[in-house]
Design an enzyme around this catalytic site. Sequence first.
Site, PDB file in Angstrom:
ATOM      1  N   GLY A 281       1.498  -1.591   0.015  1.00 48.99           N
ATOM      2  CA  GLY A 281      -0.069  -0.180   0.246  1.00 48.99           C
ATOM      3  C   GLY A 281       0.425   1.191  -0.776  1.00 48.99           C
ATOM      4  O   GLY A 281       2.536   0.332   0.538  1.00 48.99           O
TER       5      GLY A 281
ATOM      6  N   GLU B 154      -3.396   3.052   6.091  1.00 51.92           N
ATOM      7  CA  GLU B 154      -3.264   4.096   4.155  1.00 51.92           C
ATOM      8  C   GLU B 154      -4.045   5.175   4.715  1.00 51.92           C
ATOM      9  O   GLU B 154      -3.959   6.415   4.727  1.00 51.92           O
ATOM     10  CB  GLU B 154      -3.540   3.779   3.525  1.00 51.92           C
TER      11      GLU B 154
HETATM   12  O1  GNR Z   1       4.245  -2.613   2.571  1.00 56.07           O
HETATM   13  C1  GNR Z   1       3.416  -2.650   3.365  1.00 56.07           C
HETATM   14  N1  GNR Z   1       2.858  -3.995   4.111  1.00 56.07           N
HETATM   15  C2  GNR Z   1       1.946  -3.258   5.428  1.00 56.07           C
HETATM   16  C3  GNR Z   1       2.096  -4.438   6.213  1.00 56.07           C
HETATM   17  C4  GNR Z   1       1.706  -4.472   7.663  1.00 56.07           C
HETATM   18  C5  GNR Z   1       0.238  -3.349   7.295  1.00 56.07           C
HETATM   19  C6  GNR Z   1       0.134  -2.610   6.760  1.00 56.07           C
HETATM   20  C7  GNR Z   1       1.532  -2.286   5.211  1.00 56.07           C
HETATM   21  S1  GNR Z   1       1.301  -1.185   4.541  1.00 56.07           S
HETATM   22  C8  GNR Z   1       2.732  -1.019   4.083  1.00 56.07           C
HETATM   23  C9  GNR Z   1       3.210  -0.076   3.021  1.00 56.07           C
HETATM   24  C10 GNR Z   1       3.483   1.859   4.054  1.00 56.07           C
HETATM   25  O2  GNR Z   1       4.165   1.929   4.253  1.00 56.07           O
HETATM   26  N2  GNR Z   1       1.664   1.615   3.113  1.00 56.07           N
HETATM   27  O3  GNR Z   1       1.742   3.167   3.598  1.00 56.07           O
HETATM   28 NI    NI Z   2       2.561   3.715   6.283  1.00 57.47          NI
END
Ligand code: GNR
Ligand code: NI
Length: 185
Positions: A46, A137
């Site tokens: 994400g 997010e």
């Molecule tokens: O890549 C990501 N892995 C993740 C793992 C567990 C919970 C949330 C995330 S989001 C993260 C990428 C990110 O920093 N998105 O803001």
């Molecule tokens: Ni993040």
Amino acid sequence: MAIRDILIIPDKRLRVKSEPVKAIDAETRALVDDMFATMYAAPGIGLAAIQIGVATRVVTMDLAAKEESPEPKVFINPEIIGASAEKSVYEEGCLSIPEYYEEVERPQAVKVKYLDLDGKEHEIEADGLLATCLQHEIDHLNGVLFIDHISKLKRDMVMKKFKKAAKQGGGKPLADDTEPSHHIG
Ligand code: GNR
Ligand code: NI
């Protein structure tokens, strides 16, 4: 389509509240393209626009396993409009806090309203990883990081480590600088 630099804590821009997208136009589509390029390159599941320094309420996501076909998802102006009383714990990471992982408790399920790239409104009920990632997010869009949901002791330790790394010019701390070794308390 460009891979952009990802902001790392203690960058203050990560604490800014992002502004809603007013019109979904070519600029929005270019931003989304750059976000996917950056997210897939990292790699991450994400990304919030503020992580590449753009303070607008845009999120990209792809939760497909790497052996599966990609499932790119875009959430514009996402809002949590409902959350379960039931909580669940998930080990989270963040591209803006590289190589740090910690368990976070959040509502197990959420109802989220958002716009797609065509400006069409959707409502989804998410649970599991999708619920966790959406909350992570949407937090970014409000200047909130997952370390804000852990103990102050752990958060202070992480902030200290990354502040030191930033001062030394690196951004990300050395792998062997992870644990507090002395002068605690
Ligand atoms: O890549 C990501 N892995 C993740 C793992 C567990 C919970 C949330 C995330 S989001 C993260 C990428 C990110 O920093 N998105 O803001
Ligand atoms: Ni993040």
